[in-house]
Design an enzyme around this catalytic site. Structure first.
Site, mmCIF file in Angstrom:
data_model
loop_
_atom_site.group_PDB
_atom_site.id
_atom_site.type_symbol
_atom_site.label_atom_id
_atom_site.label_comp_id
_atom_site.label_asym_id
_atom_site.label_seq_id
_atom_site.Cartn_x
_atom_site.Cartn_y
_atom_site.Cartn_z
ATOM 1 N N LYS A 128 -20.884 -20.462 -10.340
ATOM 2 C CA LYS A 128 -19.964 -20.305 -11.486
ATOM 3 C C LYS A 128 -18.560 -19.840 -11.205
ATOM 4 O O LYS A 128 -17.648 -20.472 -11.571
ATOM 5 C CB LYS A 128 -20.610 -19.516 -12.537
ATOM 6 C CG LYS A 128 -20.043 -19.469 -13.939
ATOM 7 C CD LYS A 128 -20.925 -20.300 -14.685
ATOM 8 C CE LYS A 128 -20.131 -20.248 -16.147
ATOM 9 N NZ LYS A 128 -20.979 -20.949 -17.216
ATOM 10 N N GLU A 150 -23.690 -14.499 -18.779
ATOM 11 C CA GLU A 150 -24.361 -15.735 -18.261
ATOM 12 C C GLU A 150 -25.812 -15.237 -18.056
ATOM 13 O O GLU A 150 -26.075 -14.215 -17.478
ATOM 14 C CB GLU A 150 -23.691 -15.891 -16.904
ATOM 15 C CG GLU A 150 -24.115 -17.046 -16.213
ATOM 16 C CD GLU A 150 -23.414 -18.409 -16.837
ATOM 17 O OE1 GLU A 150 -22.377 -18.233 -17.496
ATOM 18 O OE2 GLU A 150 -23.910 -19.488 -16.680
ATOM 19 N N TYR A 161 1.005 -1.220 -0.075
ATOM 20 C CA TYR A 161 0.026 0.034 -0.092
ATOM 21 C C TYR A 161 0.887 1.328 -0.010
ATOM 22 O O TYR A 161 1.919 1.284 -0.535
ATOM 23 C CB TYR A 161 -0.874 -0.059 1.248
ATOM 24 C CG TYR A 161 -2.189 0.646 1.025
ATOM 25 C CD1 TYR A 161 -3.230 0.644 -0.116
ATOM 26 C CD2 TYR A 161 -2.631 1.839 1.974
ATOM 27 C CE1 TYR A 161 -4.135 1.298 -0.011
ATOM 28 C CE2 TYR A 161 -3.724 2.633 1.838
ATOM 29 C CZ TYR A 161 -4.678 2.235 0.843
ATOM 30 O OH TYR A 161 -5.893 2.734 0.513
#
Lengths: 480, 480
Positions: B169, B211, B114
């Site tokens: 999925k 999808e 970071y």
């Protein structure tokens, strides 16, 4: 001169003649003489008529790293074979991964987690959408939304170049608050489009963290999303900073024995952070607050170019002080800088009241030299990790979202922000308070639970939670 | 009667009188008599004057699960304390989590992952955006984009209710291809808006998997995104299905000794999957293909309501056969169903040519009874896991995206789809081919590597990769 830092760590792979018993000593001496810090010497192998060493060194910056490499390469009997930059190595393949929480090794696993079993869960959600918080990732997921227009101190670098910051932020959410955060770096700067995109994608998320979006666009984006969504929307650059500033100020005032209602505050910076800090300070009882931008102190009722500055002109500077930022320091109890580097000489702080409090938060270079400021102020804080009292958003956003998700909060209110600030301040106990310790370390494990509990308390008190799921997530703990 | 299934698995927590030594025997007998399957009996504890048992049972459906519960509860000396549904337990807290790939335990970790170190990586990406594939998550990340309008067989259930499918999925992407996939479930069905959202969020992703978006909208969305993005866009319901059908057909034809150029194919279903299958079959050399929708066979040049059906009318049915679907079966070598349940009686398959091939893929209820179909066909395949030859998209999409990400593909072309289909087919070796085994199991570990290699080969051959990063991801393997 800046200090050496892990953010400029390099590892040199060295080939060293094996008959030279003093090579390692010569190398570490050369690094030290050139101002570097050796942090590791790893013996890799002895073969092919040379010894292979990995030498890890912290430098002060890129040019200094090159210089250190050359110093070592010039040594008799030492060859620098290659140099790796550890910060870039850390970023290889990105900093996040998505893992499945369910096994998918057998046909039965598939039948439950995917078709045909998943269809029953889908139908249950058609019937009771509120169960998405327990039967999907929504209950623990935060989107980190940016358009890459105000990234760190780098400015408008676009969504692709902003991604390492957003990934780092998501990693912090995980490490500090066990929240599943995901970067949404958008290739548009159009306010309407950003608002409609975030609204459309909101079903997956329990909260929206806006990040590094430039002012004044960030104000409108946040305001419209807060109005239109039923999940918390929180622009961290504004409110995270404001919460931690209020936390630090609370403890600093405790230390010097002043009451928040009585103090005079001068702030420089009228962007995202400045406006949010001003709002939170007024909410917590500050009366005499004046804010400067690059043109000087913002006068009451003056014409201003954007909604943030118009609000400042309407709501701050009750005594109508005009002039430069430095003029504004006269008699001030508190100086807060959220602007740019090296704005004035530390000697100017002598204009402030006794027991002055100085928060110079510009990063990496503060508005005023923090070491010299100590001569004129009772308490000094910065945004940097290499000085005492680092004012760092990591103290706020993980606990704020942890509490908001736990409580199914529908918004982050001013009351919650004040509660979060006081919770952070409370982690530093009375007997631990010290001019060098007004704010807990980002690694203090008490911070996130304290902030989260404070947020949950506010939601519970005001009964503003979203509808409870019919199936609680802890229904599974008992019987699995 | 449907079989018992893990997708209807329940676990009953039972309190049993400890002096009844036959209780477990009585319980398992009662379940068996009522048509359930006992899969586990776990002894939890003995206390409070009863024994606690967890009994896990597979039922045929929700009503059957309730019946099994009642049968056990009615037994003397047995009390059902509570019932847990294992499919719902699997979904508690959702099925995905986001993990940090980098440590964040120390100040040095923070400095590299970071601020301040991350700023150097951002600036490197401003300079070389193509390095996003090695320095951010983009190189291994796929968005699963839906609007929830055509989810499984459930139809338009919206984005929230679709989320369990999208999470599943994503879990499959991880399990089968080590890809980090993330659900993007959008609360809009507007084509323009979906296109602009996906374009805007694309910087984070190396590929887009569309999808469960209903036809004909899915055609336009995919086509426009393919034109406008430089990463692969793949509507799995179309192309995943088409690839696996072509794979199965390739092996079925091998088995019956027919050439793909000579066969006559009759298909029912002119939605997303049907159109994509038709395109891929023509690309691979099928000439005599006719397609039926609910109105019967689509005649050449007939008026049609959407772009998909217009393409079918222009490109298929060279002999101009008209009439019903069943009329279309006359003399056909292959029947492919991607439509709805129970369209005709298996006896009608006698109209087909010798050594007929029947793919009845409607789920969960095929177009024709697959057991009865065996009497009239040499090869029968379905979309179900409880019959031989399951035609399942899991065989295609993980390897397709693995190969595309590895090769930095900018699109998924027809050539790649054919290569993927042949790769799947090739996993079933010549001596393994059997009417019950024309397609590999979804758990066959050779499938994904074979498909991915085929995709990579096509990209390499055509030199269509996106620009290579200046820093390769394997630069880190050597020196870390």
């Amino acid at each position: 001169m800046p200090m050496t830092s892990a953010s400029y760590a390099i590892t040199m792979r060295l080939y060293v003649q094996p008959d030279d018993q003093h090579a390692v000593g010569l190398i570490t001496t050369a690094i030290g003489d050139a101002g570097g810090t050796v942090t590791a010497v790893d013996w890799v192998s002895t073969k092919d008529r040379h010894v292979t060493l990995d030498l890890t060194v912290h430098a002060r910056g890129s040019d200094h790293a090159s210089l250190l490499r050359d110093e070592v390469d010039h040594l008799e009997g030492v060859e620098v074979h290659r140099v790796s930059d550890r910060t870039f190595l850390t970023h290889l393949r990105g900093k996040l991964r998505v893992e499945s929480r369910v096994p998918l090794k057998t046909r039965d696993d598939l039948s439950m987690a995917y078709t045909p079993g998943v269809a029953r869960v889908c139908l249950a959600l058609v019937d009771k959408p509120q169960d998405a918080r327990s039967l999907t990732i929504k209950g623990n997921t935060v989107a980190i939304v940016t358009d890459g227009t105000a990234v760190l101190g780098l400015g408008d670098i676009g969504p692709t170049a902003s991604l390492p910051v957003m990934e780092g932020k998501a990693a912090l959410f995980k490490e500090f608050a066990d929240i599943d955060a995901w970067p949404v770096a958008l290739d548009t700067t159009d306010v309407d489009e950003i608002v409609s995109i975030v609204k459309a994608m909101a079903p997956v998320y329990g909260g929206i963290n806006l990040e590094d979006i430039s002012a004044p666009r960030c104000f409108e984006i946040e305001e419209r999303l807060r109005d239109e969504l039923d999940i918390p929307v929180f622009h961290d650059d504004q409110h995270g900073t404001a919460i931690v500033v209020l936390a630090a100020l609370t403890n600093a005032l405790r230390l010097v024995g002043k009451d928040i209602a009585d103090i005079s505050v001068t702030m420089v910076g009228a962007g995202a952070a400045g406006v949010a800090i001003a709002k939170l300070l007024l909410a917590q009882g500050v009366v005499d607050l004046r804010v400067a931008d690059r043109h000087g102190l913002i006068a009451p009722g003056s014409e201003q170019p954007d909604s943030g500055k118009r609000w400042l002109a309407a709501s701050t500077n009750p005594n109508g002080v005009t002039g430069s930022l430095v003029d504004g320091l006269d008699g001030a109890d508190v100086f807060i800088g959220v602007s740019g580097p090296d704005l004035f000489d530390a000697a100017e702080l002598a204009r402030m009241a006794d027991d002055a409090i100085v928060f110079a938060l510009a990063n990496p270079q503060p508005e005023v030299d923090p070491l010299e400021a100590r001569a004129h102020a009772a308490v000094v804080a910065t945004g940097r990790s290499d000085y005492p009292n680092q004012i760092n958003n990591v103290l706020a956003f993980p606990g704020v979202f942890r509490g908001a998700l736990d409580a199914r909060a529908t918004a982050i209110t001013e009351e919650m922000k004040v509660a979060a600030a006081l919770a952070i301040a409370s982690v530093v106990k009375e007997d631990e308070l010290h001019p060098y310790h007004i704010i807990p370390s980002v690694f203090d494990s008490e911070v996130v639970p304290a902030v989260a509990a404070a947020i949950r308390d506010v939601v519970r008190r005001n009964e503003t939670a979203a509808p409870a799921p019919s199936i609680a997530v802890d229904d599974g703990d008992d019987l699995r």
